[in-house]
Write a protein that holds these residues in place. Structure first.
Motif, PDB file in Angstrom:
ATOM      1  N   ILE A 158       0.988  -0.685  -0.045  1.00  0.00           N
ATOM      2  CA  ILE A 158      -0.151  -0.117  -0.017  1.00  0.00           C
ATOM      3  C   ILE A 158       0.948   1.321   0.110  1.00  0.00           C
ATOM      4  CG2 ILE A 158      -1.017   1.181   1.401  1.00  0.00           C
ATOM      5  CD1 ILE A 158      -3.123  -1.488   2.156  1.00  0.00           C
ATOM      6  N   ALA A 209       2.035   1.294  -3.220  1.00  0.00           N
ATOM      7  CA  ALA A 209       1.584   2.347  -4.186  1.00  0.00           C
ATOM      8  C   ALA A 209       1.368   3.975  -4.211  1.00  0.00           C
ATOM      9  CB  ALA A 209       0.013   1.688  -3.912  1.00  0.00           C
ATOM     10  N   PHE A 247      -4.644   1.573  -5.132  1.00  0.00           N
ATOM     11  CA  PHE A 247      -4.292  -0.069  -4.502  1.00  0.00           C
ATOM     12  C   PHE A 247      -5.573  -0.828  -4.763  1.00  0.00           C
ATOM     13  CE2 PHE A 247      -4.104  -2.874  -2.245  1.00  0.00           C
ATOM     14  CZ  PHE A 247      -2.313  -3.676  -1.793  1.00  0.00           C
TER      15      PHE A 247
END
Length: 249
Positions: free
Chosen positions: A77, A80, A87
């Motif tokens: 995460i 990203a 995501f």
């Protein structure tokens, strides 16, 4: 490169997307490969990455280290976010706090992190079709080897989705920009009995007659206890039990 990822990558490439695979083993040469393992650090998102789709999971028969898998998702995460990529997490219908197996409880923990970061969660129903991989491969193997189909009593319901329909749905989510911090349930609207699903595998995939045999869930629980955790996992009982407690989507 897994059961769903393989179909999704091929469909996305055919639709004109550039594919980057973060996987343990090299991916097809037409894609860019980033060596990555859930047990290692997150890969660096290449500049210009628009969407990161998290499909990786520990599905080995060994005891899953849930904390490590959650930490890996958190690192992805952050990866990203650093590249301003959306995501998307492919979760499971089994994701719930009361899931009988570690798999479903781990999926729920990851979902919470994804939603907090504004990502999208996709919960597929029972995926089937295409190559015999994942839980579909396990069930197809059982149907192929046994002349009997267990008809569980009481009958759990599943909400199937073909792997190609799931790949097309994920790609549709990729190509939209109005979905944030949402959980999307994908599967047949009306649940069907698990035994009927197995009979369909026998008829349309194995193409062989199989004899339906009533099997009380209580007896299956007794078998699971007698086998122990490791043998139950090896025989696939742990994953089958995850279907017994599914709430309808």
């Amino acid at each position: 490169t897994g059961y769903i990822g393989q179909r999704l990558s091929a469909l996305a490439a055919a639709s004109g997307h550039e594919i980057i695979c973060a996987t343990r083993q090299p991916c097809p040469a037409t894609y860019t490969w980033l060596p990555y393992d859930l047990q290692g650090p997150a890969p660096e998102c290449p500049a210009g990455t628009q969407v990161l789709i998290h499909l990786a999971a520990d599905t080995s028969t060994a005891a899953t280290n849930a904390d490590d898998e959650v930490k890996a998702a958190e690192a992805l995460i952050r990866c990203a976010q650093q590249g301003s990529a959306r995501f998307i997490f492919i979760s499971s219908q089994t994701a719930m706090a009361t899931a009988p197996g570690v798999y479903g409880r781990t999926k729920l923990r990851i979902e919470q992190h994804v939603l907090a970061a504004g990502g999208t969660v996709i919960r597929p129903g029972q995926v089937y079709g295409g190559p015999e991989r994942g839980l579909f491969g396990l069930l197809s193997g059982l149907v192929r080897r046994s002349p009997f189909i267990p008809i569980l009593m009481p009958a759990p319901g599943v909400q199937p989705i073909h792997v190609d329909d799931l790949a097309a749905s994920i790609l549709a989510v990729v190509e939209r920009d109005d979905l944030h911090a949402e959980i999307l349930n994908l599967g047949a609207v009306q649940p069907i009995a698990f035994g009927s699903f197995l009979m369909s595998i026998a008829a349309h995939r194995v193409r062989a007659a199989r004899l339906p045999v009533p099997l009380p869930v209580a007896l299956l629980r007794l078998l699971r206890l007698s086998l122990g955790r490791s043998l139950s996992a090896k025989w696939g009982l742990a994953r089958i039990f995850s279907l017994i407690h599914l709430p309808p989507m």
